[in-house]
Design a protein around this motif. Structure first.
Motif, PDB file in Angstrom:
ATOM      1  N   GLU A  98       9.602  15.386 -11.859  1.00  0.00           N
ATOM      2  CA  GLU A  98       8.676  14.659 -10.991  1.00  0.00           C
ATOM      3  C   GLU A  98       8.377  13.308 -11.642  1.00  0.00           C
ATOM      4  OE1 GLU A  98       5.419  17.411 -10.740  1.00  0.00           O
ATOM      5  OE2 GLU A  98       6.273  18.369  -8.962  1.00  0.00           O
ATOM      6  N   ALA A  99       9.098  12.272 -11.205  1.00  0.00           N
ATOM      7  CA  ALA A  99       8.903  10.940 -11.785  1.00  0.00           C
ATOM      8  C   ALA A  99       7.590  10.323 -11.314  1.00  0.00           C
ATOM      9  CB  ALA A  99      10.069  10.038 -11.411  1.00  0.00           C
ATOM     10  N   LEU A 100       7.217  10.571 -10.055  1.00  0.00           N
ATOM     11  CA  LEU A 100       5.949  10.090  -9.498  1.00  0.00           C
ATOM     12  C   LEU A 100       5.273  11.259  -8.805  1.00  0.00           C
ATOM     13  CD1 LEU A 100       7.227   6.777  -7.859  1.00  0.00           C
ATOM     14  CD2 LEU A 100       6.068   7.016 -10.057  1.00  0.00           C
ATOM     15  N   ARG A 101       3.983  11.418  -9.064  1.00  0.00           N
ATOM     16  CA  ARG A 101       3.233  12.541  -8.483  1.00  0.00           C
ATOM     17  C   ARG A 101       1.967  12.042  -7.812  1.00  0.00           C
ATOM     18  NH1 ARG A 101       2.512  15.392 -13.757  1.00  0.00           N
ATOM     19  NH2 ARG A 101       4.299  14.339 -14.587  1.00  0.00           N
ATOM     20  N   GLY A 102       2.007  11.875  -6.503  1.00  0.00           N
ATOM     21  CA  GLY A 102       0.806  11.531  -5.743  1.00  0.00           C
ATOM     22  C   GLY A 102       0.213  10.173  -6.059  1.00  0.00           C
ATOM     23  N   VAL A 103       1.058   9.169  -6.218  1.00  0.00           N
ATOM     24  CA  VAL A 103       0.595   7.820  -6.585  1.00  0.00           C
ATOM     25  C   VAL A 103      -0.042   7.136  -5.374  1.00  0.00           C
ATOM     26  CG1 VAL A 103       1.329   5.524  -7.342  1.00  0.00           C
ATOM     27  CG2 VAL A 103       2.331   7.571  -8.378  1.00  0.00           C
ATOM     28  N   ASP A 104      -1.236   6.576  -5.586  1.00  0.00           N
ATOM     29  CA  ASP A 104      -1.922   5.737  -4.601  1.00  0.00           C
ATOM     30  C   ASP A 104      -2.031   4.338  -5.200  1.00  0.00           C
ATOM     31  OD1 ASP A 104      -2.433   7.850  -2.806  1.00  0.00           O
ATOM     32  OD2 ASP A 104      -4.244   8.393  -3.886  1.00  0.00           O
ATOM     33  N   LEU A 105      -1.647   3.328  -4.440  1.00  0.00           N
ATOM     34  CA  LEU A 105      -1.693   1.953  -4.940  1.00  0.00           C
ATOM     35  C   LEU A 105      -1.911   1.000  -3.784  1.00  0.00           C
ATOM     36  CD1 LEU A 105      -1.151  -0.160  -7.242  1.00  0.00           C
ATOM     37  CD2 LEU A 105       1.244  -0.069  -6.536  1.00  0.00           C
ATOM     38  N   THR A 106      -2.839   0.060  -3.967  1.00  0.00           N
ATOM     39  CA  THR A 106      -3.067  -1.001  -2.991  1.00  0.00           C
ATOM     40  C   THR A 106      -3.074  -2.327  -3.735  1.00  0.00           C
ATOM     41  OG1 THR A 106      -4.407   0.454  -1.613  1.00  0.00           O
ATOM     42  CG2 THR A 106      -4.645  -1.901  -1.229  1.00  0.00           C
ATOM     43  N   ILE A 107      -2.275  -3.269  -3.259  1.00  0.00           N
ATOM     44  CA  ILE A 107      -2.230  -4.609  -3.842  1.00  0.00           C
ATOM     45  C   ILE A 107      -2.580  -5.598  -2.743  1.00  0.00           C
ATOM     46  CG2 ILE A 107      -0.821  -6.342  -5.002  1.00  0.00           C
ATOM     47  CD1 ILE A 107       0.944  -4.016  -6.006  1.00  0.00           C
ATOM     48  N   ARG A 147       0.852  -1.187   0.000  1.00  0.00           N
ATOM     49  CA  ARG A 147       0.000   0.000   0.000  1.00  0.00           C
ATOM     50  C   ARG A 147       0.885   1.232   0.000  1.00  0.00           C
ATOM     51  NH1 ARG A 147      -5.457   1.102   1.718  1.00  0.00           N
ATOM     52  NH2 ARG A 147      -5.657   3.299   2.213  1.00  0.00           N
ATOM     53  N   VAL A 148       0.649   2.115  -0.959  1.00  0.00           N
ATOM     54  CA  VAL A 148       1.338   3.399  -0.987  1.00  0.00           C
ATOM     55  C   VAL A 148       0.287   4.488  -1.136  1.00  0.00           C
ATOM     56  CG1 VAL A 148       3.523   2.533  -1.888  1.00  0.00           C
ATOM     57  CG2 VAL A 148       1.782   3.282  -3.468  1.00  0.00           C
ATOM     58  N   GLU A 149       0.518   5.604  -0.466  1.00  0.00           N
ATOM     59  CA  GLU A 149      -0.405   6.729  -0.520  1.00  0.00           C
ATOM     60  C   GLU A 149       0.375   8.007  -0.765  1.00  0.00           C
ATOM     61  OE1 GLU A 149      -2.443   6.669   3.214  1.00  0.00           O
ATOM     62  OE2 GLU A 149      -3.892   5.194   2.528  1.00  0.00           O
ATOM     63  N   GLU A 150      -0.094   8.793  -1.722  1.00  0.00           N
ATOM     64  CA  GLU A 150       0.517  10.092  -2.031  1.00  0.00           C
ATOM     65  C   GLU A 150       2.030   9.973  -2.202  1.00  0.00           C
ATOM     66  OE1 GLU A 150      -0.380  13.476  -2.633  1.00  0.00           O
ATOM     67  OE2 GLU A 150      -2.170  12.352  -3.164  1.00  0.00           O
ATOM     68  N   LEU A 151       2.446   9.001  -3.008  1.00  0.00           N
ATOM     69  CA  LEU A 151       3.864   8.739  -3.235  1.00  0.00           C
ATOM     70  C   LEU A 151       4.419   9.700  -4.284  1.00  0.00           C
ATOM     71  CD1 LEU A 151       6.180   6.738  -2.561  1.00  0.00           C
ATOM     72  CD2 LEU A 151       5.482   5.464  -4.566  1.00  0.00           C
ATOM     73  N   TRP A 152       5.492  10.370  -3.930  1.00  0.00           N
ATOM     74  CA  TRP A 152       6.162  11.313  -4.824  1.00  0.00           C
ATOM     75  C   TRP A 152       7.634  10.949  -4.919  1.00  0.00           C
ATOM     76  CZ3 TRP A 152       4.345  16.118  -6.947  1.00  0.00           C
ATOM     77  CH2 TRP A 152       2.993  16.363  -6.708  1.00  0.00           C
ATOM     78  N   LYS A 153       8.193  11.108  -6.118  1.00  0.00           N
ATOM     79  CA  LYS A 153       9.642  10.998  -6.303  1.00  0.00           C
ATOM     80  C   LYS A 153      10.060  12.115  -7.248  1.00  0.00           C
ATOM     81  CE  LYS A 153      13.768   9.288  -6.004  1.00  0.00           C
ATOM     82  NZ  LYS A 153      14.504   9.237  -4.743  1.00  0.00           N
ATOM     83  N   VAL A 154      10.908  12.988  -6.746  1.00  0.00           N
ATOM     84  CA  VAL A 154      11.392  14.119  -7.526  1.00  0.00           C
ATOM     85  C   VAL A 154      12.902  14.008  -7.642  1.00  0.00           C
ATOM     86  CG1 VAL A 154      11.510  16.630  -7.668  1.00  0.00           C
ATOM     87  CG2 VAL A 154       9.498  15.546  -6.659  1.00  0.00           C
ATOM     88  N   PHE A 155      13.397  14.057  -8.872  1.00  0.00           N
ATOM     89  CA  PHE A 155      14.831  14.049  -9.128  1.00  0.00           C
ATOM     90  C   PHE A 155      15.264  15.480  -9.408  1.00  0.00           C
ATOM     91  CE2 PHE A 155      13.426   9.801 -10.378  1.00  0.00           C
ATOM     92  CZ  PHE A 155      14.320   9.015  -9.674  1.00  0.00           C
ATOM     93  N   SER A 156      16.225  15.968  -8.635  1.00  0.00           N
ATOM     94  CA  SER A 156      16.625  17.364  -8.796  1.00  0.00           C
ATOM     95  C   SER A 156      18.138  17.548  -8.723  1.00  0.00           C
ATOM     96  CB  SER A 156      15.955  18.218  -7.717  1.00  0.00           C
ATOM     97  OG  SER A 156      16.325  17.764  -6.433  1.00  0.00           O
TER      98      SER A 156
END
Length: 71
Positions: free
Chosen positions: A30-39, A13-22
């Motif tokens: 912004e590679a990931l912007r606010g990803v929600d995922l449940t498996i 389970r991930v909620e509001e997942l962000w990954k920013v490369f700077s």
């Protein structure tokens, strides 16, 4: 412990997942912007998308090979 509507605990389970490369860039990526995922347990999931969509980044974070910027 987080339970879903059926009272089960998700395997992933991930909620509001962000990954920013700077890395010194003037425009961070912004590679990931606010990803929600449940498996759920036993569920099969396919991650699809075009090149550069963040698929590998998502899987690396879920697999604890990388850290999210937030989430």
């Amino acid at each position: 412990m987080i339970n879903n509507e059926q009272g089960k605990t998700p395997q992933v389970r991930v909620e509001e997942l962000w990954k920013v490369f700077s890395y010194g860039m003037t425009n961070p990526v912004e590679a990931l912007r606010g990803v929600d995922l449940t498996i759920e347990k036993g569920e099969r999931v396919v991650v699809m998308g075009p090149s550069g969509a963040g698929k590998s980044t998502l899987l690396q974070i879920i697999g604890t090979l990388d850290k999210p910027s937030r989430g």
